[in-house]
Design an enzyme around this catalytic site. Structure first.
Site, PDB file in Angstrom:
ATOM      1  N   GLU A  35       0.814  -1.236   0.000  1.00  0.00           N
ATOM      2  CA  GLU A  35       0.000   0.000   0.000  1.00  0.00           C
ATOM      3  C   GLU A  35       0.845   1.283   0.000  1.00  0.00           C
ATOM      4  O   GLU A  35       0.350   2.358   0.318  1.00  0.00           O
ATOM      5  CB  GLU A  35      -1.003   0.065   1.179  1.00  0.00           C
ATOM      6  CG  GLU A  35      -1.612  -1.237   1.637  1.00  0.00           C
ATOM      7  CD  GLU A  35      -2.404  -1.992   0.594  1.00  0.00           C
ATOM      8  OE1 GLU A  35      -2.037  -3.155   0.329  1.00  0.00           O
ATOM      9  OE2 GLU A  35      -3.354  -1.438   0.030  1.00  0.00           O
TER      10      GLU A  35
ATOM     11  N   TYR B  70       3.519   1.949   1.949  1.00  0.00           N
ATOM     12  CA  TYR B  70       4.177   2.294   3.215  1.00  0.00           C
ATOM     13  C   TYR B  70       5.682   2.014   3.113  1.00  0.00           C
ATOM     14  O   TYR B  70       6.171   1.548   2.080  1.00  0.00           O
ATOM     15  CB  TYR B  70       3.537   1.515   4.373  1.00  0.00           C
ATOM     16  CG  TYR B  70       2.129   1.972   4.686  1.00  0.00           C
ATOM     17  CD1 TYR B  70       1.890   3.254   5.175  1.00  0.00           C
ATOM     18  CD2 TYR B  70       1.035   1.135   4.483  1.00  0.00           C
ATOM     19  CE1 TYR B  70       0.594   3.682   5.455  1.00  0.00           C
ATOM     20  CE2 TYR B  70      -0.258   1.553   4.759  1.00  0.00           C
ATOM     21  CZ  TYR B  70      -0.474   2.831   5.245  1.00  0.00           C
ATOM     22  OH  TYR B  70      -1.760   3.258   5.511  1.00  0.00           O
TER      23      TYR B  70
ATOM     24  N   ARG C 100       2.694  -8.857   4.154  1.00  0.00           N
ATOM     25  CA  ARG C 100       1.723  -8.274   3.198  1.00  0.00           C
ATOM     26  C   ARG C 100       2.520  -7.746   2.023  1.00  0.00           C
ATOM     27  O   ARG C 100       3.230  -6.738   2.115  1.00  0.00           O
ATOM     28  CB  ARG C 100       0.898  -7.178   3.873  1.00  0.00           C
ATOM     29  CG  ARG C 100      -0.190  -6.669   2.973  1.00  0.00           C
ATOM     30  CD  ARG C 100      -1.540  -6.700   3.639  1.00  0.00           C
ATOM     31  NE  ARG C 100      -2.602  -6.428   2.666  1.00  0.00           N
ATOM     32  CZ  ARG C 100      -3.553  -5.536   2.853  1.00  0.00           C
ATOM     33  NH1 ARG C 100      -3.607  -4.854   3.957  1.00  0.00           N
ATOM     34  NH2 ARG C 100      -4.472  -5.354   1.921  1.00  0.00           N
TER      35      ARG C 100
ATOM     36  N   HIS D 295      -1.532   4.038  -1.605  1.00  0.00           N
ATOM     37  CA  HIS D 295      -2.553   5.012  -1.203  1.00  0.00           C
ATOM     38  C   HIS D 295      -2.537   6.253  -2.090  1.00  0.00           C
ATOM     39  O   HIS D 295      -3.541   6.912  -2.267  1.00  0.00           O
ATOM     40  CB  HIS D 295      -2.365   5.413   0.255  1.00  0.00           C
ATOM     41  CG  HIS D 295      -2.755   4.323   1.213  1.00  0.00           C
ATOM     42  ND1 HIS D 295      -3.849   3.519   1.020  1.00  0.00           N
ATOM     43  CD2 HIS D 295      -2.180   3.892   2.362  1.00  0.00           C
ATOM     44  CE1 HIS D 295      -3.952   2.656   2.004  1.00  0.00           C
ATOM     45  NE2 HIS D 295      -2.943   2.854   2.832  1.00  0.00           N
TER      46      HIS D 295
ATOM     47  N   GLN E 220     -17.539   5.302   4.681  1.00  0.00           N
ATOM     48  CA  GLN E 220     -17.954   6.486   5.437  1.00  0.00           C
ATOM     49  C   GLN E 220     -17.777   6.342   6.942  1.00  0.00           C
ATOM     50  O   GLN E 220     -17.301   7.258   7.595  1.00  0.00           O
ATOM     51  CB  GLN E 220     -19.420   6.813   5.121  1.00  0.00           C
ATOM     52  CG  GLN E 220     -19.561   7.607   3.843  1.00  0.00           C
ATOM     53  CD  GLN E 220     -21.010   7.788   3.456  1.00  0.00           C
ATOM     54  OE1 GLN E 220     -21.495   7.181   2.519  1.00  0.00           O
ATOM     55  NE2 GLN E 220     -21.725   8.605   4.197  1.00  0.00           N
TER      56      GLN E 220
HETATM   57  P1  NAP Z   1     -26.098  18.664  -0.443  1.00  0.00           P
HETATM   58  O1  NAP Z   1     -24.890  17.843  -0.317  1.00  0.00           O
HETATM   59  O2  NAP Z   1     -26.469  19.586   0.653  1.00  0.00           O
HETATM   60  O3  NAP Z   1     -25.974  19.483  -1.807  1.00  0.00           O
HETATM   61  C1  NAP Z   1     -26.954  20.352  -2.246  1.00  0.00           C
HETATM   62  C2  NAP Z   1     -26.433  21.097  -3.478  1.00  0.00           C
HETATM   63  O4  NAP Z   1     -27.439  21.933  -3.926  1.00  0.00           O
HETATM   64  C3  NAP Z   1     -25.220  21.939  -3.211  1.00  0.00           C
HETATM   65  O5  NAP Z   1     -24.329  21.730  -4.276  1.00  0.00           O
HETATM   66  C4  NAP Z   1     -25.741  23.372  -3.202  1.00  0.00           C
HETATM   67  O6  NAP Z   1     -24.703  24.135  -3.801  1.00  0.00           O
HETATM   68  C5  NAP Z   1     -26.984  23.299  -4.030  1.00  0.00           C
HETATM   69  N1  NAP Z   1     -28.077  24.101  -3.502  1.00  0.00           N
HETATM   70  C6  NAP Z   1     -28.536  24.203  -2.235  1.00  0.00           C
HETATM   71  N2  NAP Z   1     -29.576  25.028  -2.170  1.00  0.00           N
HETATM   72  C7  NAP Z   1     -29.819  25.464  -3.428  1.00  0.00           C
HETATM   73  C8  NAP Z   1     -30.772  26.338  -3.990  1.00  0.00           C
HETATM   74  N3  NAP Z   1     -31.700  26.924  -3.251  1.00  0.00           N
HETATM   75  N4  NAP Z   1     -30.703  26.557  -5.307  1.00  0.00           N
HETATM   76  C9  NAP Z   1     -29.782  25.979  -6.078  1.00  0.00           C
HETATM   77  N5  NAP Z   1     -28.847  25.144  -5.589  1.00  0.00           N
HETATM   78  C10 NAP Z   1     -28.875  24.886  -4.276  1.00  0.00           C
HETATM   79  O7  NAP Z   1     -27.377  17.748  -0.654  1.00  0.00           O
HETATM   80  P2  NAP Z   1     -27.564  16.436  -1.507  1.00  0.00           P
HETATM   81  O8  NAP Z   1     -26.652  16.375  -2.663  1.00  0.00           O
HETATM   82  O9  NAP Z   1     -29.014  16.400  -1.778  1.00  0.00           O
HETATM   83  O10 NAP Z   1     -27.175  15.291  -0.509  1.00  0.00           O
HETATM   84  C11 NAP Z   1     -27.919  15.105   0.701  1.00  0.00           C
HETATM   85  C12 NAP Z   1     -27.055  14.357   1.723  1.00  0.00           C
HETATM   86  O11 NAP Z   1     -26.819  13.058   1.287  1.00  0.00           O
HETATM   87  C13 NAP Z   1     -25.711  15.026   1.926  1.00  0.00           C
HETATM   88  O12 NAP Z   1     -25.364  14.993   3.287  1.00  0.00           O
HETATM   89  C14 NAP Z   1     -24.780  14.169   1.162  1.00  0.00           C
HETATM   90  O13 NAP Z   1     -23.481  14.161   1.699  1.00  0.00           O
HETATM   91  C15 NAP Z   1     -25.445  12.802   1.297  1.00  0.00           C
HETATM   92  N6  NAP Z   1     -25.062  11.977   0.141  1.00  0.00           N
HETATM   93  C16 NAP Z   1     -23.889  11.321   0.177  1.00  0.00           C
HETATM   94  C17 NAP Z   1     -23.503  10.561  -0.888  1.00  0.00           C
HETATM   95  C18 NAP Z   1     -22.217   9.801  -0.853  1.00  0.00           C
HETATM   96  O14 NAP Z   1     -21.870   9.171  -1.808  1.00  0.00           O
HETATM   97  N7  NAP Z   1     -21.494   9.793   0.234  1.00  0.00           N
HETATM   98  C19 NAP Z   1     -24.301  10.484  -2.010  1.00  0.00           C
HETATM   99  C20 NAP Z   1     -25.505  11.169  -2.027  1.00  0.00           C
HETATM  100  C21 NAP Z   1     -25.862  11.919  -0.938  1.00  0.00           C
HETATM  101  P3  NAP Z   1     -24.745  25.699  -3.988  1.00  0.00           P
HETATM  102  O15 NAP Z   1     -25.523  26.219  -2.822  1.00  0.00           O
HETATM  103  O16 NAP Z   1     -23.310  26.142  -4.011  1.00  0.00           O
HETATM  104  O17 NAP Z   1     -25.395  25.927  -5.286  1.00  0.00           O
END
Ligand code: NAP
Length: 677
Positions: A172, A174, A222, A260, A347
């Site tokens: 990895e 190291y 490893r 990594h 995560q």
């Molecule tokens: P989010 O991460 O809060 O992103 C929302 C996006 O919408 C941001 O890019 C924001 O950017 C934009 N936004 C917010 N209000 C807006 C408005 N009024 N008008 C236009 N653009 C607006 O929410 P999400 O993508 O829906 O995800 C929800 C949760 O699920 C998050 O915590 C995320 O981390 C999680 N999630 C994680 C994964 C993963 O793979 N780990 C995958 C999906 C979801 P701007 O305000 O800059 O425009």
């Protein structure tokens, strides 16, 4: 599941492995996984509980998280080290807990080399790693000899603590791996130059440890079998190294894949299941000691497949044992459907470790918190009603029922909530398994599940339940943009559920986790060859014709679609995505030619497309569809109504806080609340 399957699970689980002086009761290894308990106050007592549960769950051999032999080798300034006798005592607790449950345990010795995240880093040569801000100092010949003695000292202390052996981390990227490869080893003395010189360090460590500990002690090495960078070992060198490792006295060789710092995924959910066992199999004929395979193996079926095809003698899984400590027992009982599968999201585990937090598991928040959430029943059985069966509700219903409560659970549709949408994204199909797991557990625990039942106020107004839990989730937010009701606009739920209806020119408003998900879905290569094509797209050559196992050409997949991923903030898109997987997602979109624009405002949507002001200048994106991924709003109306009339209500997950909610928080909140009942 047919009878043959039952028999074959039994066969692989019961077939012990004879190492000459010790028998391992089955063929599964819990691979090294740092938990963060190693460095926390009273952490070893908790660590003992963590490993005890896994040993009780039937795993044959456990490898601890990486422990440094020296101060400079620590991964971070306060990371673990074993080099002084008094440190042995805390390790004994862990060893005893594992031995009392009939499993074996090896201590992993890991020297970070230039990956050490502190200013005292050392390496074969003074070359900075791209993933650390600290430049290492080059080790002198005298320091190298002293370091080999430090490895021996740690192995000796491990033996005194009662460990059955050690694993020497040689992969990895190291320290040891840094000696082996020419990109990080520019030395001109006997530790650098020719390949024989570059592997001298690893071999001296193994020889010296073997000499010190005697024959009846497991030494796992490893080995980096696939470096995945241009100056990595070629296949002949991997074989040469493996044979020399065997001759030097190793008992087992474990498989290491990638460095990594290399930007090729090796363990994330986008990696095909058991996606690197072909490398272990390739080495199988060249050495006579047993080989352990690893990476993206998360089910009894995959373990069995690897063993039956003779790809390895043992199978190592680290994250799957976080997700389910009883993996082996359940497999033996032919209860594969009751296994909480690792979904390779990173995560709860690796992303937390990078933030210097205690590791746990998104799908099993009890992991590494066993002492805080014991498997004991609640004092009095209560009637619990759960409204909404996304992952927050599922987790709450499951944990409450597990603790002996009588649970009735409702969902207006089917189970899974937002997780169902995630499972529709290419590379995240495994997320279905979490829903499948909870569903199976609710059935075993006799939870009354009422699907397609939209609960209304009157039903719960006069309820005598001890607790009513609202896990009613979220609804997509529609931003206030002129033309938002134009026929080309769709929200992300509709888009994910109707992929085929989406046209070829698309703008995505919002570049959070879901915006990235949707963009990945739109540019993913379709067709049945997607899996085999995966290696080609990431530049991996399964024929291993070049150094590091890389392909000659750079393969970029150019989809037919034109996709714009947009955000208003003036910062790099995906900046807040998870540390261990965010780079994969950004790279995937970049290679697929997705236009990622930031620092903009939305003016209007009409027949010409989406009108924006980008860096102050007006622009029209001539798109056929605008997909809204602009976050969510809590769906909590019923909760508030019942709260107002004094019913014993609770709210968790997205219904509690939509902003920045993620599945890890939702599942954890479900468990925490269930433990309060
Ligand atoms: P989010 O991460 O809060 O992103 C929302 C996006 O919408 C941001 O890019 C924001 O950017 C934009 N936004 C917010 N209000 C807006 C408005 N009024 N008008 C236009 N653009 C607006 O929410 P999400 O993508 O829906 O995800 C929800 C949760 O699920 C998050 O915590 C995320 O981390 C999680 N999630 C994680 C994964 C993963 O793979 N780990 C995958 C999906 C979801 P701007 O305000 O800059 O425009």
């Amino acid at each position: 599941m047919n009878k043959n399957t039952t028999e074959s699970y039994f066969t692989f689980m019961m077939k012990p492995l004879d190492l000459g002086f010790t028998q391992l009761r089955n063929r599964t290894v819990m691979g090294s996984m740092h938990t963060g308990l190693e460095e926390s106050w009273n952490g070893y007592a908790k660590l003992a509980g963590f490993y005890e549960e896994r040993a009780r769950g039937g795993v044959a051999l456990i490898v601890t998280g990486g422990i440094s032999p020296t101060f400079r080798g620590r991964l971070s300034l306060f990371a673990s080290q074993l080099s002084i006798f008094f440190q042995v005592y805390k390790h004994r607790k862990v060893v005893r807990a594992v031995h009392d449950n009939d499993a074996k345990i090896c201590l992993q010795i890991l020297h970070a080399g230039r990956y050490a995240y502190h200013p005292f880093a050392v390496a074969p040569s003074a070359i900075k790693s791209p993933i650390s801000p600290f430049s290492p100092k080059a080790l002198t010949d005298r320091q190298i000899r002293k370091l080999i003695k430090a490895y021996v000292n740690t192995a000796n202390l491990a033996r005194k603590a009662g460990y059955d052996g050690v694993e020497i981390m040689g992969s990895e990227g190291y320290l040891i791996n840094q000696f082996v490869c020419s990109n990080t080893n520019k030395r001109t003395d006997q530790w650098g130059g020719a390949f024989e010189n570059r592997i001298r360090f690893s071999l001296e460590i193994i020889r010296s440890i073997r000499e010190a500990v005697g024959q009846n002690f497991i030494i796992i090495y490893r080995l980096s079998m696939l470096d995945l960078h241009k100056e990595g070992s070629d296949w002949a060198e991997v074989v040469q190294h493996a044979r020399a490792v065997e001759d030097a006295g190793a008992t087992l060789i474990n498989t290491g894949i990638g460095w990594h710092e290399v930007r090729i995924p090796t363990i994330a959910s986008v990696v095909p299941e058991a996606g690197f066992t072909w490398v272990t199999r390739k080495l199988k004929q060249s050495v006579s000691i047993p080989l352990i395979t690893s990476n993206r193996i998360n089910s009894p079926e995959l373990v069995e497949g690897c063993l039956q095809r003779g790809e390895a003698d043992m199978v190592s899984m680290a994250r799957p044992f976080l997700a389910d400590s009883q993996f082996v027992h359940k497999a033996k009982k032919n209860q594969s459907h009751l296994i909480n599968k690792c979904i390779a999201c990173n995560q709860g585990c690796l992303d937390r470790i990078f933030k210097l937090q205690r590791a746990t598991c998104m799908v099993n928040p009890r992991a590494a918190y066993e002492a805080d959430y014991p498997l004991t029943g609640a004092g009095r059985t209560k009637n619990i009603v759960v409204v909404g069966l996304g992952v927050a509700g599922l987790s709450c219903a499951y944990h409450a029922a597990m603790r002996g409560h009588k649970v009735t659970a409702y969902d207006a549709g089917n189970l899974g909530g937002q997780f169902v949408l995630a499972a529709e994204i290419p590379g995240k199909e495994v997320y279905w398994d979490t829903i499948r797991y909870f569903e199976a557990q609710l059935s075993v625990l006799n939870v009354e599940v009422r699907r397609n039942h939209k609960v209304v106020f009157e039903e719960l107004r006069d309820s005598y339940a001890d607790a009513i839990v609202f896990a009613t989730g979220v609804t997509p937010r529609l931003p206030d943009i002129p033309g938002i009701d134009h026929f080309s606009v769709i929200d992300y739920e509709t888009a994910i559920n109707n992929k085929t209806a989406i046209k070829n020119k698309v703008a995505i408003i919002g570049a959070g986790g879901i915006g990235f998900d949707v963009a990945e879905m739109l540019v993913a290569p379709d067709g049945s060859d997607a899996d085999s094509d995966w290696y080609r797209r990431w530049g991996i050559d399964k024929h291993y014709r070049n150094r590091g196992g890389l392909l000659d050409e750079d393969v970029n997949h150019k989809p037919e679609r034109t996709v714009y991923l947009l955000q208003r903030k003036d910062e790099k898109l995906g900046k807040h995505l998870a540390r261990t997987t965010g780079w994969i997602r950004r790279l995937t979109l970049k290679r697929a030619g997705v236009n990622m624009l930031s620092d903009l405002s939305y003016e209007k949507i009409d027949d010409y497309g989406l009108h924006i002001r980008h860096k102050g200048k007006p622009e029209t994106l001539a798109v056929d569809n605008v997909i809204i991924c602009a976050g969510q709003q809590s769906d909590d109306v019923l909760y508030r109504q019942l709260n107002d009339i004094g019913q014993p209500v609770h709210v968790i997950g997205g219904a509690k806080k939509a902003a920045e909610l993620d599945a890890e928080t939702a599942i954890r909140e479900g468990m925490e609340l269930a433990y309060d009942f």
